[in-house]
Design a protein around this motif. Sequence first.
Motif, PDB file in Angstrom:
ATOM      1  N   LYS A  24      -9.338  -5.123  -6.048  1.00 48.97           N
ATOM      2  CA  LYS A  24     -10.383  -5.139  -6.939  1.00 48.97           C
ATOM      3  C   LYS A  24     -10.859  -6.592  -7.069  1.00 48.97           C
ATOM      4  N   TRP A  76       1.147  -1.021  -0.048  1.00 51.55           N
ATOM      5  CA  TRP A  76      -0.038   0.070  -0.113  1.00 51.55           C
ATOM      6  C   TRP A  76       0.904   1.455  -0.279  1.00 51.55           C
ATOM      7  N   ASP A  84       2.161   1.511  -3.259  1.00 49.29           N
ATOM      8  CA  ASP A  84       2.317   2.098  -4.687  1.00 49.29           C
ATOM      9  C   ASP A  84       0.118   2.361  -4.316  1.00 49.29           C
ATOM     10  N   ARG A  85      -0.338   2.569  -3.898  1.00 48.01           N
ATOM     11  CA  ARG A  85      -1.418   2.503  -3.798  1.00 48.01           C
ATOM     12  C   ARG A  85      -3.148   2.029  -4.919  1.00 48.01           C
ATOM     13  N   THR A  86      -2.158   2.518  -6.243  1.00 47.17           N
ATOM     14  CA  THR A  86      -3.098   2.372  -7.307  1.00 47.17           C
ATOM     15  C   THR A  86      -3.004   0.491  -7.617  1.00 47.17           C
ATOM     16  N   LYS A  87      -2.189   0.553  -7.934  1.00 48.83           N
ATOM     17  CA  LYS A  87      -1.369  -1.450  -8.428  1.00 48.83           C
ATOM     18  C   LYS A  87      -2.284  -2.468  -6.732  1.00 48.83           C
ATOM     19  N   THR A  88      -2.131  -1.716  -5.740  1.00 49.35           N
ATOM     20  CA  THR A  88      -2.762  -1.971  -4.420  1.00 49.35           C
ATOM     21  C   THR A  88      -4.317  -2.439  -4.714  1.00 49.35           C
ATOM     22  N   ARG A  89      -5.172  -1.221  -4.989  1.00 48.75           N
ATOM     23  CA  ARG A  89      -6.255  -0.745  -5.032  1.00 48.75           C
ATOM     24  C   ARG A  89      -6.844  -2.114  -6.078  1.00 48.75           C
ATOM     25  N   LEU A  90      -6.114  -1.509  -7.419  1.00 49.80           N
ATOM     26  CA  LEU A  90      -6.200  -3.268  -8.475  1.00 49.80           C
ATOM     27  C   LEU A  90      -6.797  -4.412  -7.920  1.00 49.80           C
TER      28      LEU A  90
END
Length: 85
Positions: free
Chosen positions: A32, A20, A23-29
């Motif tokens: 999901k 997290w 890279d928050r974006t990659k972790t969030r994706l």
Amino acid sequence: MDRSTLALYGLTGVLFALSWMKDRTKTRLALKKAWKTLSGMVFLMGSIMLFAALGVVLVPQEVLVAFWAERAVSSGRFWPLWWGP
């Protein structure tokens, strides 16, 4: 819970936090995508568990023991014979 379970939860939490922070974006994706995959499997796993439970509840115990004992003898494994009524 035993220590190994707690250790795995702790390790998962630490690795998640590192991911997290990196890279928050990659972790969030990734979360999901994992949630979508898991939610797709829940219905299948639930239906398998439901039918297995119904089979165990609706079929008399003597039939189940006879079935497993017959299969164990024919395959050379006798461990189901130890269950007993």
